[in-house]
Design an enzyme around this catalytic site. Structure first.
Site, PDB file in Angstrom:
ATOM      1  N   LYS A  97       2.361  -3.205   6.620  1.00 28.05           N
ATOM      2  CA  LYS A  97       2.698  -3.458   5.207  1.00 28.05           C
ATOM      3  C   LYS A  97       4.193  -3.265   4.991  1.00 28.05           C
ATOM      4  O   LYS A  97       4.840  -4.018   4.269  1.00 28.05           O
ATOM      5  CB  LYS A  97       1.882  -2.534   4.296  1.00 28.05           C
ATOM      6  CG  LYS A  97       0.384  -2.832   4.289  1.00 28.05           C
ATOM      7  CD  LYS A  97       0.096  -4.129   3.552  1.00 28.05           C
ATOM      8  CE  LYS A  97      -1.362  -4.533   3.615  1.00 28.05           C
ATOM      9  NZ  LYS A  97      -1.647  -5.797   2.933  1.00 28.05           N
ATOM     10  N   TYR A 106      -1.495   0.287  10.234  1.00 33.19           N
ATOM     11  CA  TYR A 106      -1.757  -0.425   8.976  1.00 33.19           C
ATOM     12  C   TYR A 106      -0.561  -0.292   8.026  1.00 33.19           C
ATOM     13  O   TYR A 106      -0.022  -1.292   7.530  1.00 33.19           O
ATOM     14  CB  TYR A 106      -3.034   0.121   8.313  1.00 33.19           C
ATOM     15  CG  TYR A 106      -3.203  -0.351   6.897  1.00 33.19           C
ATOM     16  CD1 TYR A 106      -3.479  -1.690   6.621  1.00 33.19           C
ATOM     17  CD2 TYR A 106      -3.074   0.535   5.824  1.00 33.19           C
ATOM     18  CE1 TYR A 106      -3.611  -2.126   5.311  1.00 33.19           C
ATOM     19  CE2 TYR A 106      -3.200   0.110   4.526  1.00 33.19           C
ATOM     20  CZ  TYR A 106      -3.473  -1.232   4.266  1.00 33.19           C
ATOM     21  OH  TYR A 106      -3.583  -1.655   2.974  1.00 33.19           O
ATOM     22  N   SER A 164       0.822  -1.211   0.000  1.00 30.85           N
ATOM     23  CA  SER A 164       0.000   0.000   0.000  1.00 30.85           C
ATOM     24  C   SER A 164       0.856   1.260   0.000  1.00 30.85           C
ATOM     25  O   SER A 164       1.965   1.279   0.559  1.00 30.85           O
ATOM     26  CB  SER A 164      -0.862  -0.018   1.264  1.00 30.85           C
ATOM     27  OG  SER A 164      -1.423   1.255   1.495  1.00 30.85           O
TER      28      SER A 164
END
Ligand code: UDP
Length: 329
Positions: A145, A141, A117
């Site tokens: 990643k 988040y 992402s």
């Protein structure tokens, strides 16, 4: 024909990739807990309904199918939730992903494609963002990643796995043939929220109207989900022919503000869409725009649906046909 384990293959991006794999005569094995994914979205692919943390089921899956490569989409992916429940994100997106990677290695799998992402970058220092931009994620988040990309690099350095990590900017739109679309509960993404407001009424909250952008609202790079899917197929082919591991951005290189997205949706739908200025959403950078030159150059990726109008149009077709999402349509 390759047999591909697709974790999270019933989700939004995963299901579009599964459709493309099937179209190209590959055999996707979808592994999904259906917490956010939809059974209806996997078409004729084999579906194993199980959680990524379920080591027994995962092992059974690797035993049962002659898996050639892994495409890993299964993850928790809500930025706001990750701030409130970071351990959920570290457990699922990091710990469970490492277990998957180790098991893939144990079963002799050499090629791994990872759904990453733009959240790995955090607040950009310069626009457009290229892959060598510093990674300073601003929420758990994005951290997860970024950490798993480093794990992949570690595996590759040991000669255990080849990988491609694809850093998506804003995935949007729907399958142009109308089979698949975006259906999250709760929905947090701008385009589906705007289109639902066009369909059912309701007011779109604009999260922040005082950003340092031309109209004060956040600017994002929207990329059609089918173009994302094509990038995964190119990544697979690249690894299958012995290409190098690597990290690639995926965006169109054009930024659109929240207000521009709403204006585009008004044109596409022919409806009035009510909006209201609201407070900023924590963790939202003002502008995120990709440079995707690397994937264009190295993997010959070329988006088929680069303009926002088409992206919104395909999403609108799906939302109109599926006003209540997959199950109840
Ligand atoms: N956004 C908004 N109202 C909404 C949903 C999103 O103003 O109801 C904004 C959000 O703050 C961001 C942009 O739209 O600037 C895109 O948000 P989305 O959640 O679709 O994707 P993200 O950029 O968070 O991955």
């Amino acid at each position: 024909m390759s047999t591909i384990l697709v974790t999270g293959g019933a989700g939004y991006v995963g299901s579009h990739v599964v459709k493309e794999l099937l179209r190209q005569n590959h055999r996707p094995i979808v592994y999904d807990n259906l917490q956010t994914g939809h059974k209806e979205a996997v078409n004729d692919a084999i579906l194993i309904e199980a959680d990524l943390s379920d080591q027994e089921k995962l092992r059974e899956t690797f035993h049962s199918y002659p898996i050639d490569a892994v495409m890993h989409f299964a993850a928790d992916c809500l930025v706001g939730e990750s701030v409130k429940e970071p351990l959920k994100y570290f457990n699922n997106n990091v710990k469970n992903s490492i277990q998957l990677l180790e098991m893939a290695y144990e079963f002799g799998i050499k090629n791994f494609i990872f759904s990453s992402s733009a959240a790995v970058y955090g607040e950009p220092e310069k626009i457009p963002i290229s892959e060598d931009h510093p990674c300073l994620p601003t929420n758990p988040y994005g951290e997860t990643k970024w950490i798993f990309e480093k794990v992949l690099k570690g595996f590759q350095d040991l000669g255990r796995m080849n990988y491609i990590s694809l850093r998506y900017f804003n995935a949007a739109g729907a399958d142009p043939e109308g089979d698949l679309g975006e259906d999250h509960l709760p929905e947090t993404h701008l385009i589906p929220i705007v289109l639902r407001a066009a369909l059912n009424g309701g007011v779109v909250p604009i999260y922040g109207v005082d950003y340092d952008t031309p109209d004060g609202t956040c600017v994002r790079d929207y990329i059609h989900v089918t173009d994302l899917a094509q990038a995964h197929i190119l990544a697979l082919k690249h690894l299958e022919r012995g290409g190098n591991s690597g990290i690639y951005n995926l965006g169109n290189g054009n930024g659109f503000s929240v207000k521009e997205v709403i204006e585009t949706a008004k044109r596409v739908t022919g409806k009035e869409i009510a909006q209201i200025g609201s407070g900023r959403r924590p963790g939202d950078p003002a502008r995120l725009v990709a440079s995707s030159e690397k994937i264009r150059r190295e993997l010959k990726w070329a988006p088929a649906y680069p303009d926002l109008e088409t992206i919104v149009e395909t999403a609108w077709q799906w939302h109109r046909k599926h006003p209540n999402g997959y199950e109840k349509s």
